[in-house]
Write a protein that holds these residues in place. Structure first.
Motif, PDB file in Angstrom:
ATOM      1  N   TRP A 181      -3.539   6.860   3.246  1.00  0.00           N
ATOM      2  CA  TRP A 181      -4.463   6.164   2.478  1.00  0.00           C
ATOM      3  C   TRP A 181      -5.705   5.698   3.087  1.00  0.00           C
ATOM      4  N   LEU A 221       0.976  -1.279   0.096  1.00  0.00           N
ATOM      5  CA  LEU A 221      -0.042   0.078   0.169  1.00  0.00           C
ATOM      6  C   LEU A 221       0.848   1.262  -0.021  1.00  0.00           C
ATOM      7  N   PRO A 222       0.525   2.445  -0.530  1.00  0.00           N
ATOM      8  CA  PRO A 222      -0.933   2.538  -1.170  1.00  0.00           C
ATOM      9  C   PRO A 222      -1.002   2.148  -2.631  1.00  0.00           C
ATOM     10  N   TYR A 251      -3.184  -3.117  -3.674  1.00  0.00           N
ATOM     11  CA  TYR A 251      -4.022  -3.665  -2.835  1.00  0.00           C
ATOM     12  C   TYR A 251      -4.121  -5.065  -3.227  1.00  0.00           C
TER      13      TYR A 251
END
Ligand code: MRU
Length: 329
Positions: free
Chosen positions: A195, A21-22, A25
Motif C-alpha cells: 500500500w 489498511l489497505p 484509512y
C-alpha cells in the motif's frame, strides 16, 4: 499525516489505524493510556520505531491523567510490556520518563514529557533520512529488492528504515523495484508495504512468503533488505520469516541487509534473553472471519525470529554501515 503524532489542540495521540489498511484509512485518537496500550496490542500502531514513539506519547498520557506515583509506575510498566520484542518501546518509555522526572510539579513533568516525546518523534524522521543516505549507496540502478514485513513509513513516524533506503535511492535517480512478501499471518507486507509503496508510485510485486526461495533462485531479486525489532549480541530479531529469507539469500549469494536505527540496538543482550512475542491462535485459525483450520489443532504463532550475524551482509544505521558483524557489534 504521519503514522503517529501528538495533537496539540486536543491533547491526544493520533495514529493511523493500520489494522484497517489497505481498505480503510482511519485516524484513531487516544486520550487515555489504556486506549493507546490497546492500540499497540492490536497492532493499530506497530513497527519498532513507531512503537518507540507510541511509548513516549504513552508516558505523556500517563502524566496528563495525573495519577499518584504508584499507579503511574504500574501504568508505565503495562505500557512497556504491551509488546515485548521491539526494544524501541521501552527505549521511548524510559527516555520520556527520565526527562519528565526532571520536573518538580506534575504540570512541569507533563510538559517535559511532551517535549521529549516530540523530540523522539522528530529524531525518528531525521534518523531515517540518514539511514536512507547511507543505505542508498548500497543499492544500484536496476536492483530488485526483496523485503519482508513493513519497515516503511508506517512502521516509523515517517520515511521508513528499509523502505526509507529504497525511497532515498529512488530520490537519487536509481530505478529500484521491490518484491514484498505478504508476511503471514498478519500480512504487514501485502496490506502495508504494498500500500505505502503504491502511494509513492514505487514499483512493487507481491509474493507469498513461501515464494521467496524460488524468486531468489530464479534471479528475480538481487538484494534482500529488512528492518529490525532488536539488534542483539549475536544477530537481529525481526518479523517471523526473516530468518528463512536470510538462509535462502546466503544459499544464493544474495546480500542480505538490515536497516535499523541505533535505538533498536540492545547488543549487551543475547537473543536468548529476549521475549519473543507469541500471538493468539486465532491469527492462524481464521482469515478475517473465515475459519481456515480445525479449531482444535495445536497452534504455534511466534511473531519474530532470530537471524545470526553470519547471514547478514551489513546493518545500515544513522551513523553508517556496519559490515564487520560479530558479537561485539
Ligand atoms: O509485528 P510488527 O508489525 O510490529 O512487526 C514489525 C517488524 O517486524 C518490522 O520489520 C520491524 O519492526 C522493523 S520496522 C522499521
Amino acid at each position: 499525516m504521519r503514522t503517529i503524532e501528538w495533537d496539540d489542540k486536543k491533547d491526544v495521540v493520533k495514529l493511523i489505524d493500520q489494522t484497517l489498511l489497505p481498505g480503510d484509512y482511519k485516524i484513531v485518537e487516544c486520550t487515555h493510556l489504556d486506549e493507546l496500550i490497546e492500540a499497540i496490542k492490536k497492532l493499530k500502531v506497530r513497527g519498532a520505531p513507531a512503537l518507540g514513539v507510541a511509548g513516549a506519547f504513552g508516558v505523556v498520557l500517563a502524566f496528563m491523567n495525573e495519577q499518584d506515583e504508584a499507579t503511574l509506575k504500574d501504568e508505565v510498566e503495562k505500557l512497556k510490556k504491551a509488546r515485548p520484542t521491539a526494544v524501541n518501546l521501552s527505549y521511548g518509555v524510559n527516555r520520556t520518563l527520565q526527562a519528565a522526572m526532571c520536573g518538580k510539579s506534575m504540570q512541569e513533568r507533563c510538559s517535559y514529557a511532551l517535549d521529549e516525546a516530540k523530540r523522539i518523534a522528530e529524531e525518528d524522521v531525521a534518523v531515517n533520512r540518514k539511514i536512507g543516505e547511507y543505505g542508498s549507496a548500497l543499492l544500484e540502478d536496476g536492483d530488485v529488492v526483496l523485503t519482508h514485513c513493513n519497515a516503511g513509513r508506517l512502521a516509523c513516524v515517517d520515511w521508513g528504515t528499509a523502505l526509507g533506503v529504497i525511497r532515498t535511492a529512488i530520490e537519487k535517480g536509481k530505478q529500484i523495484e521491490v518484491i514484498a512478501c505478504e508476511t503471514r499471518p498478519l500480512n504487514q507486507g501485502s496490506r502495508l508495504t504494498a500500500w505505502e509503496l503504491l502511494q509513492d508510485e514505487i514499483p512493487v510485486t507481491l509474493i507469498t512468503d513461501s515464494m521467496g526461495a524460488a524468486v531468489m533462485r530464479e534471479g528475480k531479486a538481487n538484494k534482500v533488505l529488512v528492518g529490525a525489532d532488536r539488534v542483539v549480541k549475536e544477530g537481529v530479531l525481526n518479523k517471523i520469516g526473516t530468518y528463512m529469507h536470510a538462509v535462502v539469500a546466503k544459499a544464493h549469494g544474495i546480500p542480505f541487509y538490515v536497516a535499523a536505527p541505533l535505538s533498536s540496538f540492545d547488543t549487551e543482550r543475547s537473543y536468548k534473553a529476549v521475549e519473543i512475542e507469541e500471538r493468539g491462535p486465532e491469527e492462524l485459525l481464521f482469515f478475517g472471519e473465515k475459519q481456515i483450520a480445525p479449531l482444535n489443532v495445536k497452534v504455534y504463532n511466534p511473531a519474530f525470529d532470530f537471524t545470526p550475524f553470519e547471514l547478514i551482509e551489513a546493518i545500515i544505521t544513522e551513523k553508517g554501515v556496519i559490515r564487520d558483524l560479530k558479537e561485539d557489534v
